[in-house]
Scaffold this active site. Structure first.
Site, PDB file in Angstrom:
ATOM      1  N   ASP A 165     -70.933  13.705  12.639  1.00 51.31           N
ATOM      2  CA  ASP A 165     -71.254  14.914  13.377  1.00 51.31           C
ATOM      3  C   ASP A 165     -71.120  16.087  12.403  1.00 51.31           C
ATOM      4  O   ASP A 165     -70.613  15.922  11.285  1.00 51.31           O
ATOM      5  CB  ASP A 165     -70.289  15.057  14.558  1.00 51.31           C
ATOM      6  CG  ASP A 165     -70.648  16.201  15.480  1.00 51.31           C
ATOM      7  OD1 ASP A 165     -71.815  16.639  15.458  1.00 51.31           O
ATOM      8  OD2 ASP A 165     -69.759  16.668  16.217  1.00 51.31           O
ATOM      9  N   ASP A 167     -70.130  19.792  13.505  1.00 57.45           N
ATOM     10  CA  ASP A 167     -69.038  20.698  13.869  1.00 57.45           C
ATOM     11  C   ASP A 167     -67.684  20.004  13.799  1.00 57.45           C
ATOM     12  O   ASP A 167     -67.470  18.954  14.406  1.00 57.45           O
ATOM     13  CB  ASP A 167     -69.245  21.243  15.290  1.00 57.45           C
ATOM     14  CG  ASP A 167     -70.439  22.174  15.375  1.00 57.45           C
ATOM     15  OD1 ASP A 167     -70.704  22.876  14.390  1.00 57.45           O
ATOM     16  OD2 ASP A 167     -71.104  22.193  16.432  1.00 57.45           O
TER      17      ASP A 167
END
Length: 591
Positions: A165, A167
């Site tokens: 991912d 963030d």
């Protein structure tokens, strides 16, 4: 031989060696008396003779055995031959071999059926507690805050594909991002949804909340729960006001919530982006309460959640971050080295993020392009597949068809995606389609994210992916646990709780006064252990006694967890990550 009927509990009463050694064993349906002489064989093993008594003799044998034992008790403490039977060691365990049986006021012959009792008087226990010594923990090793912590055995050599991912996984945000989200969401709440203008004067408090909390939309309460749905006392708030235990029981009837109620009314706040949301909800409720303005908690939650969602989707947050990366993004020099290590060992890499390519591209250039050591021109050369705007967690369900995106022209293809091309960007998609197109399947794939439920649960359950969680707060939590003050306070609390367990076997006013003193001291020590993590809610991972819901979910859904992705760089890619033994309450703990 003992009866072959199932023995539900065994209690052993040692008798001084100047008599026959008699051990009384309480069985579920009969009583067996084992008598032993002091005769020892040439091999050093004592010979035993046994005989069974019928149930009719049970009461008589019990009384005689106890009385005989009590008469001889003073001699036992003086007789060195019986040291092997019991050597008192304070604070080590609750259950000891019986030297003095428990007496019940109503039934003097009553022997408790749940476990053995102590060999000391109440006065001795009180004296032992008064003279307790500080535990020396200097020999106990500390934990590395940047270590990788393992829930399930993981063989890195079996992982062919690593996914990430963006963030709080590849991009490690600074604390200023939380202030920015709060301010932007507050502006939306006031300007667009017409909440009182005075709310803008209330600023974000980074010390208020932790992640892993739950908000009750029925009563408007923000709380911390353990994995059994017990509310941690002192960690439940209406606005910014903590509720007393009595208030909680008046509302819920108990400190433990029913599972159905939790599923119906509690909203989890599981990632770091929830911190400004929790603070905004609490500040709004407190303001409305202080000004006697009626409100429905569910509506406050919906409005604040919508405002925070607008911040993430509206572009204002991302534009602010892009305008000042040094303020909002923390660069880590080992990130590029770790990714290049994976590539050099032939591993495939993919990026799977809800963010737009525009935002992710700017961030990845800032974080990675100066760490590629001339081996690659751009971060997009490092990743085999780049997927943006994937709309997790919907991506792991039905999802949407993949579409190729052309950043230069800001255009999307209409063609079906049946293979992934290097340096190309894709949007949308689904887990099933990703598996079919990439041919990357099952346990050869490992995915890292920061959100347990949005990132990890479904790929693990549906496709068998291995999973890793990045928990930024971990370094601070482990650092606190390593501090000498915390370790000393924890040791004192464990000693105190052991004395409380022992004290409950006595009766009388003196015992009650001592027990009340112990419980008061326990309350103070629990607070002292809670406050270093967060004065309001304590540790992210545990309540006073149990694991939190967050920690329990972490154990179930993540194979490993660590504070940042590059902590894995020190592990050989042939390593097997083996978890520590997880002890159950009834098991012997061997350190």
């Amino acid at each position: 031989m003992l009866s072959n009927k199932r023995i539900s509990l065994i209690k052993v009463l040692p008798i001084p060696s100047n008599k026959k050694n008699v051990f009384k064993i309480n069985c579920s349906s009969n009583t067996t008396i084992i008598t032993t002489s002091s005769t020892t064989t040439t091999s050093g093993i004592k010979s035993y003779s046994t005989h069974n008594r019928s149930n009719n003799d049970t009461h008589t044998s019990k009384s005689n055995t106890i009385d005989q034992h009590q008469q001889q008790q003073p001699q036992q403490h003086q007789n060195n031959d019986n040291k092997h039977l019991f050597t008192p060691t304070p604070f080590q365990s609750l259950v000891k071999n019986v030297n003095k049986p428990f007496r019940n006021d109503k039934d003097p012959d009553y022997l408790p059926t749940h476990h053995s009792v102590l060999n000391m008087s109440l006065d001795q226990l009180i004296e032992m507690y008064k003279n307790r010594k500080v535990v020396d923990l200097s020999h106990v090793p500390t934990l590395d805050p940047q270590d990788v912590f393992i829930n399930s055995e993981l063989k890195l050599e079996e992982i062919d594909v690593f996914g990430f991912d963006y963030d709080y996984t590849l991009a490690n945000y600074g604390d200023q991002v939380q202030h920015l989200i709060y301010d932007l969401a507050m502006s939306h709440l006031v300007d667009e949804q017409k909440y009182p203008m005075a709310l803008k004067e209330i600023k974000y408090d980074p010390t208020f909340a932790i992640r892993g909390l739950h908000f009750d939309v029925n009563h408007g309460l923000l709380m911390k729960l353990d994995y059994l749905n017990n509310i941690q006392a002192g960690a439940i708030y209406h606005g910014r006001r903590p509720l007393t235990k009595e208030e909680v029981i008046q509302i819920y009837g108990s400190m433990q919530l029913k599972r159905l109620y939790c599923d119906s009314f509690l909203k989890p706040m599981s990632d770091i982006f929830c911190l400004p949301e929790a603070c905004l909800i609490a500040n709004t409720i407190q303001y409305l309460t202080d000004h006697n303005l009626a409100f429905e908690p569910r509506i406050i939650h919906e409005d604040v959640t919508a405002a925070v969602g607008k911040v993430h989707l509206g572009g204002g947050l991302h534009n602010k971050i892009i305008s000042d990366f040094p303020l909002y993004l923390n660069k880590h020099p080992l990130l590029g080295e770790f990714l290049l290590k994976l590539k050099s060992h032939g591993k495939k890499l993919f990026l799977l993020t809800n963010n737009s390519y525009f935002y992710a591209n700017h961030g990845m250039k800032y974080l990675l392009n100066d760490q590629l050591n001339g081996k690659y021109e751009d971060w997009t050369d490092v990743f085999d597949v780049i997927i943006t705007k994937c709309d997790k967690p919907s991506f792991f369900g039905k999802g949407r068809p993949f579409r190729m995106y052309h950043p230069d022209s800001d255009r999307y293809d209409w063609n079906e995606v049946n293979h992934f091309e290097p340096k190309k960007v894709y949007v949308g998609g689904s887990l099933k389609q990703f598996t079919n197109v990439s041919k990357w399947r099952g346990r050869s794939v490992m995915y890292f994210g920061d959100h347990l439920y949005s990132d990890l649960v479904e790929p693990s359950q549906k496709e068998g992916w291995k999973t890793g969680v990045i928990i930024k707060e971990l370094e601070v939590e482990v650092g606190i646990q390593n501090s000498p003050k915390y370790r000393e306070q924890l040791a004192e609390l464990l000693q105190l709780e052991d004395v409380i367990r022992k004290c409950q076997f006595f009766s009388g006013e003196k015992k009650e006064l001592f027990l009340e003193q112990l419980k008061t001291e326990r309350y103070k020590k629990r607070l002292a252990l809670k406050e270093p993590f967060n004065a309001n809610f304590g540790s992210l991972f545990r309540t006073h006694t149990n694991a939190t819901i967050f920690a329990s979910s972490l154990q179930r859904h993540a194979d490993i967890y660590t504070s940042k992705i590059e902590n894995l760089i020190s592990y050989p890619l042939t390593a097997s990550l083996i978890p520590s033994r997880n002890y159950l309450p009834h098991e012997f703990k061997l350190n």
